[in-house]
Design an enzyme around this catalytic site. Structure first.
Site, PDB file in Angstrom:
ATOM      1  N   MET A  23       0.825  -1.074   0.012  1.00  0.00           N
ATOM      2  CA  MET A  23       0.051  -0.009   0.108  1.00  0.00           C
ATOM      3  C   MET A  23       0.732   1.261  -0.039  1.00  0.00           C
ATOM      4  O   MET A  23       2.070   1.357   0.073  1.00  0.00           O
ATOM      5  CB  MET A  23      -0.933  -0.024   1.334  1.00  0.00           C
ATOM      6  CG  MET A  23      -1.937  -1.280   1.193  1.00  0.00           C
ATOM      7  SD  MET A  23      -2.913  -1.132   2.622  1.00  0.00           S
ATOM      8  CE  MET A  23      -3.799   0.443   2.433  1.00  0.00           C
ATOM      9  N   HIS A  24       0.213   2.305  -0.214  1.00  0.00           N
ATOM     10  CA  HIS A  24       0.783   3.705  -0.109  1.00  0.00           C
ATOM     11  C   HIS A  24       1.738   4.257  -1.128  1.00  0.00           C
ATOM     12  O   HIS A  24       1.987   5.430  -1.086  1.00  0.00           O
ATOM     13  CB  HIS A  24       1.299   3.768   1.429  1.00  0.00           C
ATOM     14  CG  HIS A  24       0.576   3.247   2.482  1.00  0.00           C
ATOM     15  ND1 HIS A  24      -1.010   3.725   2.625  1.00  0.00           N
ATOM     16  CD2 HIS A  24       0.578   2.239   3.290  1.00  0.00           C
ATOM     17  CE1 HIS A  24      -1.334   3.019   3.839  1.00  0.00           C
ATOM     18  NE2 HIS A  24      -0.376   2.289   4.310  1.00  0.00           N
ATOM     19  N   ASP A  40      -2.909  -4.733   0.331  1.00  0.00           N
ATOM     20  CA  ASP A  40      -2.159  -6.061   0.632  1.00  0.00           C
ATOM     21  C   ASP A  40      -2.884  -6.747   2.176  1.00  0.00           C
ATOM     22  O   ASP A  40      -3.502  -7.931   2.059  1.00  0.00           O
ATOM     23  CB  ASP A  40      -0.689  -6.172   0.818  1.00  0.00           C
ATOM     24  CG  ASP A  40      -0.122  -5.176   1.750  1.00  0.00           C
ATOM     25  OD1 ASP A  40      -1.084  -4.335   2.295  1.00  0.00           O
ATOM     26  OD2 ASP A  40       1.146  -5.052   1.708  1.00  0.00           O
TER      27      ASP A  40
END
Length: 492
Positions: free
Chosen positions: A79-80, A238
């Site tokens: 992520m991110h 995830d």
């Protein structure tokens, strides 16, 4: 029988699964890629490496299989990470990853100047260094030429989906971690886009995780040896994908993920926010919501200690000398903040350290301290959840670290709850395949797929005596970070 592909786009490797409609894993392939640390606290990756790993992995996954049976692909991804594309859809700079800590000033600006209350009202979260919005502000300040070239902002797994389909997409679970999404109302926050100097046209189209975003590009299908009719679903972050893969959907489920990072994931049918914003409030891949605590270094702490310090990759051998009698009696503590920390302390300056060593401290004591320190740090988020009235009677457990019986025992007793392992351990990849099944109509909903496909393999029960010993040790662990906090910035 139809076949489905699940991709786990991790921090160090892409793991690909070929799964049939009954949930049986036919084949799995792992392709590693490099991670770059250009400066202390920075973490970057070349998105081209993700695509290389996925294409090579898909060809290997399908070698000898009837590729015409593949109906759908679903991806769970780290992520991110900020993936910035120009007008030709070319990557502008290496992706700035989830565990990158360069945005301390930007996080302070968002939390202190824009204000935590404003951020929480707009996005249900406050700023953390790993989130995407602070990275955009950093890029705007430090790389204005690159920032001015941005035409599309994406997350890691969305870049892979774009290369597969030509569609700029993002799902709600992954978008929740950008600090750009109005999580409650499942739409981009116009106010946050303005704060970051971004237009909505630069953002990808939003989908539920199980919704198809399109089919394979003809040239990509030919390259991979797949039918052009293969559907690609939006996929998930995830942790949400891992939760789907372990059956943690709907109201009241809990999953602990012990991978590179460590997460406490609590699913819900209803939107809710931790009043102190110590836990993230995100959308879930099942169409609902979840609260999540995330520590940046979990199993990676053990990998670092064994491989970089002890120069071994024989993890079982290092744990062999840690007998049950030693559990809860170790006099050495370890703070697992090797990349700074997110939940619940939100401190980019925090660092790892051993405390309490003496002349009789052994190699096994240090190994045990690392394992226990990670469990204690997850317990910190667990305590936040308890503090806002969430009851967690038991939890699923997944991730590479969960394969260690010793670590499972430590976690069960530090938390004081039973921990369940599922038969299929490949959390995000399996969850991605399940989302693809739903998107292709194989199952009516994510809950339906979870109920029919996820089976328990074993449970690790806590021992009252050992839990009591760890309760005492945890109270001492909690005193270490507050005592060290003011010192950390001075050491950088």
């Amino acid at each position: 029988m139809k076949l489905f592909i699940g991709i786990d786009l991790g921090t160090s490797a892409a793991k690909l699964l070929l799964v049939d409609g009954r949930g049986t894993i036919r084949r799995e392939v792992t392709k590693e890629y490099p991670l770059s640390f250009p400066q202390p606290g920075w973490s970057e990756q070349d998105p081209a490496e993700w695509w290389r790993a996925c294409t090579e992995g898909l060809r290997e996954l399908l070698d000898g299989e009837d590729a015409s049976l593949v109906a759908g692909i679903g991806c769970g991804g780290q992520m991110h990470g900020l993936v910035a594309l120009d007008a030709q859809d070319e990557v502008i700079r290496p992706a700035i990853l989830w565990n990158d800590g360069r945005t301390g000033e930007e996080v302070a600006y968002l939390n202190e100047v824009v204000g935590r209350e404003t951020l929480s009202a707009l996005t249900a979260n406050i700023a953390f260094a790993g989130f995407t919005a602070p990275k955009l502000l950093w890029m705007k300040k430090h790389e204005p030429e690159n920032f001015a070239r941005i035409e599309k902002i994406m997350l890691p797994k969305d870049y892979v989906n774009y290369r597969l389909t030509g569609v700029h997409s993002c799902d709600f679970s992954d978008a929740s971690g950008m600090l750009l999404l109005d999580v409650k109302n499942r739409r981009w926050s116009q106010e946050m886009l303005e704060i970051c100097g971004i237009r909505e046209s630069q953002m990808p189209r939003l989908f539920e995780s199980f919704e198809p975003i399109g089919t394979l590009r003809p040239e990509t299908a030919a390259q991979l040896g797949l039918p052009a009719s293969v559907k690609v679903v939006a996929g998930a972050g995830d942790n949400a994908a891992a939760a789907v893969g372990t059956g943690v959907v709907g109201e009241g489920g809990c999953n602990l993920s012990l991978g590179t990072s460590g997460t406490l994931f609590i699913s819900s049918d209803r939107f809710g926010v931790d009043p102190n914003n110590a836990l993230h409030a995100f959308a879930h891949a099942d169409g609902g919501y979840h609260l999540m605590g995330c520590m940046l270094s979990a199993a990676s702490c053990n990998k670092w200690f064994c491989e970089e310090i002890l120069h071994t990759d024989d993890y079982p051998a290092e744990q062999a000398g840690i007998t049950r009698e030693k559990l809860g009696r170790n006099r050495v503590f370890f703070l697992p903040y090797l990349m700074g920390e997110r939940s619940p302390i939100n401190d980019v300056d925090a660092r790892g350290c051993f405390v309490g060593m003496s002349m009789d401290t052994t190699r096994a004591d240090l190994t045990q301290a690392v394992l226990e320190g990670v469990a204690f740090a997850i317990r910190d988020s667990f305590e936040v959840a308890r503090g806002i009235g969430i009851d967690i009677p038991r939890s699923k457990l997944c991730g590479g670290g969960a394969k260690s019986p010793l670590w499972r025992t430590i976690f069960a007793n530090v938390l004081g709850i039973p921990l369940d392992m599922v038969k299929t351990e490949q959390g995000p990849g399996y969850g991605g395949a399940m989302l693809a099944m739903v998107g292709c109509g194989e199952y009516a909903s994510v809950r339906d797929a979870a109920d029919r496909l996820v089976e328990l393999a074993s449970a690790t029960e806590p021992d009252p005596e050992l839990t009591a010993r760890y309760e005492e040790r945890y109270r001492k662990f909690r005193a270490i970070y507050p005592a060290m906090k003011a010192l950390f910035p001075k050491l950088l």
